[in-house]
Design a protein around this motif. Sequence first.
Motif, PDB file in Angstrom:
ATOM      1  N   ALA A  90       2.860   2.882  -6.039  1.00 35.12           N
ATOM      2  CA  ALA A  90       1.511   2.326  -6.197  1.00 35.12           C
ATOM      3  C   ALA A  90       0.590   3.444  -6.670  1.00 35.12           C
ATOM      4  N   PRO A  93      -4.776   1.575  -6.514  1.00 37.67           N
ATOM      5  CA  PRO A  93      -5.377   0.453  -5.790  1.00 37.67           C
ATOM      6  C   PRO A  93      -6.870   0.407  -6.088  1.00 37.67           C
ATOM      7  N   VAL A 107      -3.705  -3.786  -7.114  1.00 41.61           N
ATOM      8  CA  VAL A 107      -2.944  -2.552  -7.010  1.00 41.61           C
ATOM      9  C   VAL A 107      -1.939  -2.529  -8.152  1.00 41.61           C
ATOM     10  N   ARG A 139      -3.428   6.299  -0.246  1.00 39.19           N
ATOM     11  CA  ARG A 139      -3.382   5.597   1.038  1.00 39.19           C
ATOM     12  C   ARG A 139      -4.702   5.681   1.791  1.00 39.19           C
ATOM     13  N   LEU A 156      -3.602   0.902   1.700  1.00 42.75           N
ATOM     14  CA  LEU A 156      -2.151   0.881   1.546  1.00 42.75           C
ATOM     15  C   LEU A 156      -1.529   1.610   2.723  1.00 42.75           C
ATOM     16  N   LEU A 163       5.814  -1.009   1.388  1.00 42.97           N
ATOM     17  CA  LEU A 163       4.399  -0.659   1.347  1.00 42.97           C
ATOM     18  C   LEU A 163       3.578  -1.922   1.571  1.00 42.97           C
ATOM     19  N   MET A 165      -0.180  -3.727   1.501  1.00 38.28           N
ATOM     20  CA  MET A 165      -1.585  -3.695   1.110  1.00 38.28           C
ATOM     21  C   MET A 165      -2.338  -4.556   2.117  1.00 38.28           C
TER      22      MET A 165
END
Length: 230
Positions: A90, A93, A107, A139, A156, A163, A165
């Motif tokens: 990712a 985001p 994301v 994150r 995240l 993972l 969200m």
Amino acid sequence: MRPPRHLSLSLSLALGLASPLALAQGAPAAQPAPKAAAAPAKAAAPQKPAVSQPRGGSAGAPPAARQRHARARKSKKKEAQPSLAGRPVATFPGFRMLPTGGSRVFVQIQGGKVDVAESKAAGRLVYRLKGAGAIQTNRFPIVTSFFATPVTQVQLVDQGNDLDMVIDLRTQTDATYRVIETDQGMVLQVDFPPSVPEQRSAAPAEVTRKRSDRRTISQEPGSDAESSDL
């Protein structure tokens, strides 16, 4: 005629005393003995500089030991975080307001496509990206509470090799999500309708209009309201 005996004795004594006195006067004065040289002052021992001890359990340890402890702590942190090698990541985001008054959380996933699983709870939506990961800087939470949106925060969160969200909500609301495939991977979009606070903002305007209408009616001549107000 011989001199008296006592006179000869006096002369003998005088001559005997004069010879040592003459020798004493002619002899040079004795030099005083040289004083012993003063012993040099003892040099003060140099003071050792104060060594500040580091905080933590490695206080007082030699530098090599402290370095080993630091490397051990770093290695433990790396082991706690799953490796991102060969996994979709990712990379971006984000959050944005839409022209319609709604809002969108998204994301971007690079390095491949992953399956998405949605789960709902009170005041929260969670979208699990299976097999994906994220670096530390991605994150950090995204705070959106100052926007006119049901969303208050997006973050995240690692869940093993997956993972999540996590979307925190101000109020429970309907949301729709879709996955858009790209050349680098995919994008997950979650759309929300216009926020409830915008609907509440219309209520005070309606109350103000009704109060204005009442004042207008009460000022009409000949009405019962006018007489009662007086």
